[in-house]
Design a protein around this motif. Structure first.
Motif, PDB file in Angstrom:
ATOM      1  N   ILE A  13     -12.776   4.676   7.493  1.00 30.65           N
ATOM      2  CA  ILE A  13     -12.455   4.266   6.121  1.00 30.65           C
ATOM      3  C   ILE A  13     -10.949   4.341   5.889  1.00 30.65           C
ATOM      4  CG2 ILE A  13     -12.693   4.914   3.684  1.00 30.65           C
ATOM      5  CD1 ILE A  13     -15.559   5.788   4.325  1.00 30.65           C
ATOM      6  N   ILE A  14     -10.325   5.371   6.433  1.00 33.06           N
ATOM      7  CA  ILE A  14      -8.878   5.532   6.249  1.00 33.06           C
ATOM      8  C   ILE A  14      -8.132   4.304   6.771  1.00 33.06           C
ATOM      9  CG2 ILE A  14      -6.834   6.871   6.944  1.00 33.06           C
ATOM     10  CD1 ILE A  14      -8.694   9.348   7.037  1.00 33.06           C
ATOM     11  N   HIS A  15      -8.602   3.738   7.864  1.00 34.28           N
ATOM     12  CA  HIS A  15      -7.877   2.662   8.541  1.00 34.28           C
ATOM     13  C   HIS A  15      -8.404   1.262   8.233  1.00 34.28           C
ATOM     14  CE1 HIS A  15      -5.770   5.808  10.618  1.00 34.28           C
ATOM     15  NE2 HIS A  15      -6.919   6.344  10.940  1.00 34.28           N
ATOM     16  N   ASP A  16      -9.423   1.151   7.373  1.00 35.18           N
ATOM     17  CA  ASP A  16      -9.932  -0.172   7.023  1.00 35.18           C
ATOM     18  C   ASP A  16      -8.828  -1.030   6.429  1.00 35.18           C
ATOM     19  OD1 ASP A  16     -12.524   0.074   7.897  1.00 35.18           O
ATOM     20  OD2 ASP A  16     -13.371   0.527   5.930  1.00 35.18           O
ATOM     21  N   VAL A  17      -8.881  -2.318   6.733  1.00 39.25           N
ATOM     22  CA  VAL A  17      -7.892  -3.263   6.236  1.00 39.25           C
ATOM     23  C   VAL A  17      -8.268  -3.660   4.814  1.00 39.25           C
ATOM     24  CG1 VAL A  17      -6.869  -5.554   6.590  1.00 39.25           C
ATOM     25  CG2 VAL A  17      -7.420  -4.105   8.559  1.00 39.25           C
ATOM     26  N   ILE A  18      -7.275  -3.680   3.935  1.00 36.11           N
ATOM     27  CA  ILE A  18      -7.513  -4.041   2.543  1.00 36.11           C
ATOM     28  C   ILE A  18      -7.249  -5.526   2.320  1.00 36.11           C
ATOM     29  CG2 ILE A  18      -7.043  -1.730   1.665  1.00 36.11           C
ATOM     30  CD1 ILE A  18      -4.246  -2.749   0.806  1.00 36.11           C
ATOM     31  N   TYR A  19      -7.794  -6.030   1.230  1.00 36.32           N
ATOM     32  CA  TYR A  19      -7.570  -7.414   0.826  1.00 36.32           C
ATOM     33  C   TYR A  19      -6.687  -7.411  -0.423  1.00 36.32           C
ATOM     34  CZ  TYR A  19      -8.309 -12.104  -0.896  1.00 36.32           C
ATOM     35  OH  TYR A  19      -8.104 -13.378  -1.344  1.00 36.32           O
ATOM     36  N   ILE A  20      -5.617  -8.180  -0.385  1.00 33.21           N
ATOM     37  CA  ILE A  20      -4.732  -8.309  -1.532  1.00 33.21           C
ATOM     38  C   ILE A  20      -4.770  -9.760  -1.985  1.00 33.21           C
ATOM     39  CG2 ILE A  20      -2.393  -8.029  -2.431  1.00 33.21           C
ATOM     40  CD1 ILE A  20      -1.878  -6.040  -0.123  1.00 33.21           C
ATOM     41  N   GLY A  21      -5.308  -9.975  -3.168  1.00 35.70           N
ATOM     42  CA  GLY A  21      -5.440 -11.329  -3.693  1.00 35.70           C
ATOM     43  C   GLY A  21      -4.104 -11.954  -4.041  1.00 35.70           C
ATOM     44  N   SER A  22      -4.127 -13.289  -4.139  1.00 35.45           N
ATOM     45  CA  SER A  22      -2.922 -14.037  -4.494  1.00 35.45           C
ATOM     46  C   SER A  22      -2.825 -14.313  -5.985  1.00 35.45           C
ATOM     47  CB  SER A  22      -2.906 -15.379  -3.760  1.00 35.45           C
ATOM     48  OG  SER A  22      -2.909 -15.170  -2.378  1.00 35.45           O
ATOM     49  N   SER A  23      -3.956 -14.162  -6.688  1.00 33.15           N
ATOM     50  CA  SER A  23      -3.963 -14.435  -8.128  1.00 33.15           C
ATOM     51  C   SER A  23      -5.048 -13.600  -8.793  1.00 33.15           C
ATOM     52  CB  SER A  23      -4.211 -15.921  -8.387  1.00 33.15           C
ATOM     53  OG  SER A  23      -5.528 -16.260  -8.026  1.00 33.15           O
ATOM     54  N   ASP A  24      -5.008 -13.576 -10.114  1.00 32.81           N
ATOM     55  CA  ASP A  24      -6.015 -12.838 -10.878  1.00 32.81           C
ATOM     56  C   ASP A  24      -7.424 -13.371 -10.626  1.00 32.81           C
ATOM     57  OD1 ASP A  24      -3.989 -11.313 -11.891  1.00 32.81           O
ATOM     58  OD2 ASP A  24      -3.979 -12.260 -13.867  1.00 32.81           O
ATOM     59  N   GLN A  74       4.218  -9.436  -3.028  1.00 34.59           N
ATOM     60  CA  GLN A  74       5.275  -8.688  -3.713  1.00 34.59           C
ATOM     61  C   GLN A  74       4.732  -7.699  -4.741  1.00 34.59           C
ATOM     62  OE1 GLN A  74       8.443  -8.706  -2.693  1.00 34.59           O
ATOM     63  NE2 GLN A  74       7.547  -9.990  -1.092  1.00 34.59           N
ATOM     64  N   SER A  75       3.472  -7.845  -5.091  1.00 31.56           N
ATOM     65  CA  SER A  75       2.914  -6.959  -6.119  1.00 31.56           C
ATOM     66  C   SER A  75       2.241  -5.749  -5.484  1.00 31.56           C
ATOM     67  CB  SER A  75       1.904  -7.724  -6.977  1.00 31.56           C
ATOM     68  OG  SER A  75       0.830  -8.166  -6.180  1.00 31.56           O
ATOM     69  N   GLY A  76       1.958  -4.774  -6.326  1.00 35.48           N
ATOM     70  CA  GLY A  76       1.270  -3.577  -5.879  1.00 35.48           C
ATOM     71  C   GLY A  76      -0.206  -3.637  -6.217  1.00 35.48           C
ATOM     72  N   LEU A  94      -9.475  -0.777  -4.732  1.00 38.98           N
ATOM     73  CA  LEU A  94      -8.122  -1.254  -5.006  1.00 38.98           C
ATOM     74  C   LEU A  94      -8.216  -2.641  -5.617  1.00 38.98           C
ATOM     75  CD1 LEU A  94      -7.137  -0.142  -1.580  1.00 38.98           C
ATOM     76  CD2 LEU A  94      -5.523   0.289  -3.388  1.00 38.98           C
ATOM     77  N   ILE A  95      -7.442  -2.849  -6.679  1.00 35.03           N
ATOM     78  CA  ILE A  95      -7.314  -4.187  -7.253  1.00 35.03           C
ATOM     79  C   ILE A  95      -5.833  -4.429  -7.531  1.00 35.03           C
ATOM     80  CG2 ILE A  95      -9.631  -4.343  -8.233  1.00 35.03           C
ATOM     81  CD1 ILE A  95      -8.403  -3.592 -10.973  1.00 35.03           C
ATOM     82  N   SER A  96      -5.462  -5.691  -7.615  1.00 34.93           N
ATOM     83  CA  SER A  96      -4.069  -6.052  -7.881  1.00 34.93           C
ATOM     84  C   SER A  96      -3.612  -5.460  -9.202  1.00 34.93           C
ATOM     85  CB  SER A  96      -3.908  -7.571  -7.922  1.00 34.93           C
ATOM     86  OG  SER A  96      -4.168  -8.110  -6.647  1.00 34.93           O
ATOM     87  N   ASP A  97      -2.360  -5.052  -9.238  1.00 30.34           N
ATOM     88  CA  ASP A  97      -1.834  -4.411 -10.450  1.00 30.34           C
ATOM     89  C   ASP A  97      -1.638  -5.387 -11.605  1.00 30.34           C
ATOM     90  OD1 ASP A  97       0.461  -5.725  -9.620  1.00 30.34           O
ATOM     91  OD2 ASP A  97       1.653  -3.908  -9.391  1.00 30.34           O
ATOM     92  N   SER A  98      -1.849  -6.677 -11.373  1.00 32.02           N
ATOM     93  CA  SER A  98      -1.777  -7.646 -12.473  1.00 32.02           C
ATOM     94  C   SER A  98      -2.991  -7.532 -13.394  1.00 32.02           C
ATOM     95  CB  SER A  98      -1.672  -9.071 -11.923  1.00 32.02           C
ATOM     96  OG  SER A  98      -2.817  -9.388 -11.157  1.00 32.02           O
ATOM     97  N   ASN A  99      -4.042  -6.895 -12.909  1.00 33.42           N
ATOM     98  CA  ASN A  99      -5.214  -6.673 -13.748  1.00 33.42           C
ATOM     99  C   ASN A  99      -4.929  -5.506 -14.685  1.00 33.42           C
ATOM    100  OD1 ASN A  99      -7.329  -8.531 -12.525  1.00 33.42           O
ATOM    101  ND2 ASN A  99      -6.526  -7.466 -10.738  1.00 33.42           N
ATOM    102  N   LYS A 100      -5.119  -5.749 -15.948  1.00 33.21           N
ATOM    103  CA  LYS A 100      -4.761  -4.751 -16.960  1.00 33.21           C
ATOM    104  C   LYS A 100      -5.851  -3.711 -17.178  1.00 33.21           C
ATOM    105  CE  LYS A 100      -0.968  -6.928 -17.601  1.00 33.21           C
ATOM    106  NZ  LYS A 100      -0.098  -6.785 -16.491  1.00 33.21           N
ATOM    107  N   GLU A 101      -7.078  -4.039 -16.809  1.00 36.81           N
ATOM    108  CA  GLU A 101      -8.188  -3.119 -17.023  1.00 36.81           C
ATOM    109  C   GLU A 101      -9.004  -2.974 -15.754  1.00 36.81           C
ATOM    110  OE1 GLU A 101     -10.604  -4.132 -20.366  1.00 36.81           O
ATOM    111  OE2 GLU A 101      -8.888  -4.507 -21.653  1.00 36.81           O
TER     112      GLU A 101
END
Length: 157
Positions: A13-24, A74-76, A94-101
């Motif tokens: 679990i520590i080493h699983d690859v995460i997914y970072i979306g490009s948009s909301d 570029q986002s967190g 984990l979700i993109s920091d552009s999500n407010k809630e």
């Protein structure tokens, strides 16, 4: 199973690859891809302690921070940890920091340390029944369920 074997099994679990979306619009894919659920037997819960799980969660966060730093985005991201009372599981996502809630359909009580969530998880297996912490609901006039959640912003560094 020993405590050492239990945490060795969790190392992937520590080493699983995460997914970072490009948009909301990719929030649902982030939620589905980046959620991990951890269960524990009563036998193992008697062997582990809060510091064992705290170290594990800190290793997870460090790995996720490293993946964010090395991504081409570029986002967190927002790391969030909660105890799923009904499933008796420690969960994080984990979700993109552009999500407010956070994507929960209940009220949220933010806690300042992950240890508070980990403690709920570990105590859930000490007893023969699942009990809900009702203190958070006593002052709520709607008697709506309140979920305790630890969040940490992982900015790209």
């Amino acid at each position: 199973m020993s405590k050492e074997q239990y945490f060795k099994d969790l190392e992937e679990i520590i080493h699983d690859v995460i997914y970072i979306g490009s948009s909301d619009s990719e929030l649902q894919k982030e939620i589905e891809t980046n959620m991990w659920c951890i269960s524990i037997s009563e036998e193992i819960s008697n062997e582990v302690n809060l510091s064992d799980f705290s170290a594990f969660i800190m290793n997870v966060i460090a790995n996720r921070q490293n993946q964010i730093n090395h991504s081409n985005k570029q986002s967190g991201l927002i790391f969030y940890l909660w105890f799923d009372f009904m499933a008796s599981q420690l969960r994080f996502n984990l979700i993109s920091d552009s999500n407010k809630e956070l994507p929960f359909r209940c009220k949220i009580q933010n806690v300042s340390e992950p240890d508070e969530i980990i403690d709920l998880f570990l105590k859930s297996n000490v007893y023969d029944e699942i009990t809900q912490d009702t203190d958070t609901n006593e002052n709520d006039t709607d008697n709506e369920y309140v979920l305790k959640v630890y969040t940490q912003y992982l900015d790209k560094q």
